[in-house]
Design a protein around this motif. Structure first.
Motif, PDB file in Angstrom:
ATOM      1  N   PHE A 247      38.540  36.914  -1.750  1.00  0.00           N
ATOM      2  CA  PHE A 247      38.795  35.596  -1.507  1.00  0.00           C
ATOM      3  C   PHE A 247      38.115  35.090  -0.170  1.00  0.00           C
ATOM      4  O   PHE A 247      38.495  35.817   0.657  1.00  0.00           O
ATOM      5  CB  PHE A 247      40.348  35.255  -1.784  1.00  0.00           C
ATOM      6  CG  PHE A 247      40.870  33.952  -1.572  1.00  0.00           C
ATOM      7  CD1 PHE A 247      40.764  33.067  -2.882  1.00  0.00           C
ATOM      8  CD2 PHE A 247      41.224  33.539  -0.402  1.00  0.00           C
ATOM      9  CE1 PHE A 247      41.366  31.814  -2.526  1.00  0.00           C
ATOM     10  CE2 PHE A 247      41.793  32.127  -0.265  1.00  0.00           C
ATOM     11  CZ  PHE A 247      41.708  31.368  -1.506  1.00  0.00           C
ATOM     12  N   ILE A 347      37.758  22.806 -12.461  1.00  0.00           N
ATOM     13  CA  ILE A 347      38.540  23.993 -11.921  1.00  0.00           C
ATOM     14  C   ILE A 347      38.322  25.016 -12.121  1.00  0.00           C
ATOM     15  O   ILE A 347      38.081  26.090 -11.128  1.00  0.00           O
ATOM     16  CB  ILE A 347      40.037  23.591 -12.602  1.00  0.00           C
ATOM     17  CG1 ILE A 347      40.807  22.283 -12.271  1.00  0.00           C
ATOM     18  CG2 ILE A 347      41.155  24.984 -12.393  1.00  0.00           C
ATOM     19  CD1 ILE A 347      41.983  22.195 -13.390  1.00  0.00           C
ATOM     20  N   PHE A 348      37.563  25.605 -13.166  1.00  0.00           N
ATOM     21  CA  PHE A 348      37.032  26.976 -13.267  1.00  0.00           C
ATOM     22  C   PHE A 348      35.794  27.199 -12.311  1.00  0.00           C
ATOM     23  O   PHE A 348      35.673  28.169 -11.590  1.00  0.00           O
ATOM     24  CB  PHE A 348      36.107  27.013 -14.670  1.00  0.00           C
ATOM     25  CG  PHE A 348      35.613  28.291 -14.910  1.00  0.00           C
ATOM     26  CD1 PHE A 348      36.049  29.335 -15.540  1.00  0.00           C
ATOM     27  CD2 PHE A 348      34.230  28.399 -14.683  1.00  0.00           C
ATOM     28  CE1 PHE A 348      35.615  30.787 -15.691  1.00  0.00           C
ATOM     29  CE2 PHE A 348      33.439  29.745 -14.992  1.00  0.00           C
ATOM     30  CZ  PHE A 348      34.272  30.791 -15.573  1.00  0.00           C
ATOM     31  N   VAL A 351      37.762  27.617  -8.775  1.00  0.00           N
ATOM     32  CA  VAL A 351      37.985  29.068  -8.522  1.00  0.00           C
ATOM     33  C   VAL A 351      37.237  30.209  -8.417  1.00  0.00           C
ATOM     34  O   VAL A 351      37.243  30.882  -7.464  1.00  0.00           O
ATOM     35  CB  VAL A 351      38.990  29.352  -9.952  1.00  0.00           C
ATOM     36  CG1 VAL A 351      39.181  30.776  -9.898  1.00  0.00           C
ATOM     37  CG2 VAL A 351      40.090  28.475 -10.119  1.00  0.00           C
ATOM     38  N   LEU A 354      35.880  30.072  -4.935  1.00  0.00           N
ATOM     39  CA  LEU A 354      36.689  30.643  -3.778  1.00  0.00           C
ATOM     40  C   LEU A 354      36.467  32.323  -4.031  1.00  0.00           C
ATOM     41  O   LEU A 354      37.438  32.814  -2.928  1.00  0.00           O
ATOM     42  CB  LEU A 354      38.187  30.303  -4.139  1.00  0.00           C
ATOM     43  CG  LEU A 354      38.176  28.663  -3.864  1.00  0.00           C
ATOM     44  CD1 LEU A 354      39.599  28.381  -4.318  1.00  0.00           C
ATOM     45  CD2 LEU A 354      37.932  28.395  -2.375  1.00  0.00           C
TER      46      LEU A 354
END
Length: 478
Positions: A247, A347-348, A351, A354
């Protein structure tokens, strides 16, 4: 065809309608699959042009991962601006944003062989160009008169022509391998050809998800082939995976801030082209998905989101964003106009952006495999430009405009040494080929009288008379 199990015909045409989650989420991911490869490819190309090392032990490894990561993250952020909107920013339509190919002919000369040091000026240009792009939104509707299919088709064709060389270089082994014995080897070309053949097979002999994701699946098959023939080792893959963190957050102004006239002028001029591309995409979405013309508010909001999304992306080390045309076609095919479906896709992307390990896996794709996908993608850009040019009335006036713009633009691109005595800023802008071709076409189209269309100019056209929209010559044609 529209899937009636998702909703009624009226609901499917409504941007504010949200299908059931078990249908909306897969539809959103489908949008991501359609654009994913195109979105991360510019980061890899710019890194290659800058001279980044692609090995997992290269000191540039973290920088390449970061560029890939930011491409995904800020494509998602820019897409959310379009679907959710903030005040006047965003069209409230299912517009998918992604890293633009159009800016590559500008970015490649800016960073050529300069490594990480070139990125400060590049991303400063992205920021300022994005702000200017957003400003274009205030009057974008009034620009359309100056950009008929003759101009836009030429520009899109030039973008593709400027990039096809990159695809061939990658398929042969990549820029760093030029001049080495392995460059252009049968092994290298075999990996690229596997990708091309699988992509063509899926595109023309399958339907639905397989056809939409043809390039992505072609790259996956090419990736597996590269492992099987020894071009890529499992150790290299696991090494990249282990070196990438699980992350990471984006860093503002990671590469610094540096004013470059060539970068600023180049990105601002290309913003016009990108803005017009977005106008076309918005119109395509409303026509294909809702059967209506786009409103001025939607076009203005989409252009604002384009520019602001690009400016924000530049602050964190991502490249210019624009609306993605392949997703316009996907909406026309599925018949699902819901902007919230695209929100799930955004949104996918966020994510994935990140999680640097995703970029770590993408980075291990051999350059030859990527070359196969790039050849297809950039060839399609050229084909799209030619398709736009099919709407041109090919009278002698338009033939002369096209001929001069293409000759000078493509000529400067093929022979950059012809401008070796020009100042650096002018040389970088002109050797892209794209900007001189666009400026010449726009200016000539505005100033040349239309009466030329009816004059006999065989001495210019070499005896080849032009005929509008592919029509055959009449017996009485001059």
């Amino acid at each position: 065809m529209a899937d009636n199990s998702i909703g009624t015909a009226e609901q499917l045409r409504d941007p504010n309608y949200t299908p059931a989650l078990h249908k909306a989420i897969p539809l959103g991911i489908q949008h991501v699959l359609a654009m994913f490869v195109s979105n991360v490819t510019p980061a890899i190309i710019v890194a290659g042009a800058a001279g980044f090392g692609f090995g997992s032990n290269s000191p540039d490894f973290p920088e390449l991962l970061y560029l890939i990561q930011m491409s995904m993250l800020f494509a998602g952020v820019a897409t959310l601006l379009q679907t959710i909107t903030i005040g006047p920013v965003g069209a409230a339509l299912p517009i998918v944003q992604g890293t633009s190919f159009a800016f590559l002919p500008i970015m490649i000369p800016l960073v050529a062989g300069k490594g990480v040091d070139a990125l400060a000026a590049l991303f400063t240009g992205v920021i300022i160009g994005g702000i200017f792009h957003a400003f274009i939104g205030t009057f974008v509707g009034k620009l359309r008169f100056a950009l008929p299919p003759l101009v836009t088709g030429l520009v899109v064709t030039m973008i593709g022509l400027a990039l096809v060389k990159v695809g061939i270089q990658y398929a042969a082994g990549g820029v760093p391998a030029i001049g080495t014995p392995e460059y252009g080897s049968l092994l290298n070309w075999s990996a690229a050809l596997v990708v091309i053949l699988v992509t063509l097979g899926l595109k023309f002999f399958t339907k639905g998800m397989l056809s939409i994701s043809a390039v992505l699946i072609g790259l996956i098959v090419g990736y597996i082939y590269a492992i099987m023939v020894g071009m890529l080792s499992i150790e290299a893959i696991t090494g990249s995976w282990s070196r990438a963190s699980a992350f990471a957050l984006p860093m503002p102004f990671k590469y610094g801030f540096e004013m470059s006239a060539a970068a600023i002028i180049g990105f601002c001029l290309m913003a016009f082209i990108s803005a017009i591309e977005t106008v076309g995409d918005v119109s395509g979405i409303t026509k294909g998905g809702a059967g209506r013309e786009a409103t001025d508010k939607e076009i203005q909001g989409a252009t604002y989101a384009d520019g602001i999304g690009t400016a924000v992306a530049g602050m964190f080390g991502a490249f210019p964003n624009t609306s993605f045309s392949q997703n316009v076609g996907l909406i026309a095919m599925t018949g699902v106009m819901s902007r919230h479906v695209v929100t799930f896709g955004a949104i996918f992307l966020i994510v994935a952006g990140l999680i640097p390990k995703v970029g770590g896996v993408i980075r291990t794709v051999p350059i030859e495999v990527l070359g196969g996908g790039v050849i297809v993608m950039f060839g399609m850009v050229v084909a799209a430009g030619i398709s736009m040019l099919s709407d041109v009335d090919w009278n002698r006036r338009n033939m002369v405009i096209f001929a001069i713009a293409l000759s000078i633009g493509l000529g400067l691109q093929l022979e950059p040494g012809a401008l070796q005595h020009m100042p650096d800023t002018a040389r970088i802008l002109l050797t892209s080929g794209l900007l001189p071709a666009a400026v010449i076409a726009i200016v000539l189209n505005l100033v040349l009288p239309h009466e030329l269309a009816d004059e006999a100019t065989e001495e210019v056209s070499g005896g080849m008379a032009g005929h509008g929209r592919g029509s055959l010559p009449h017996d009485d044609h001059a």
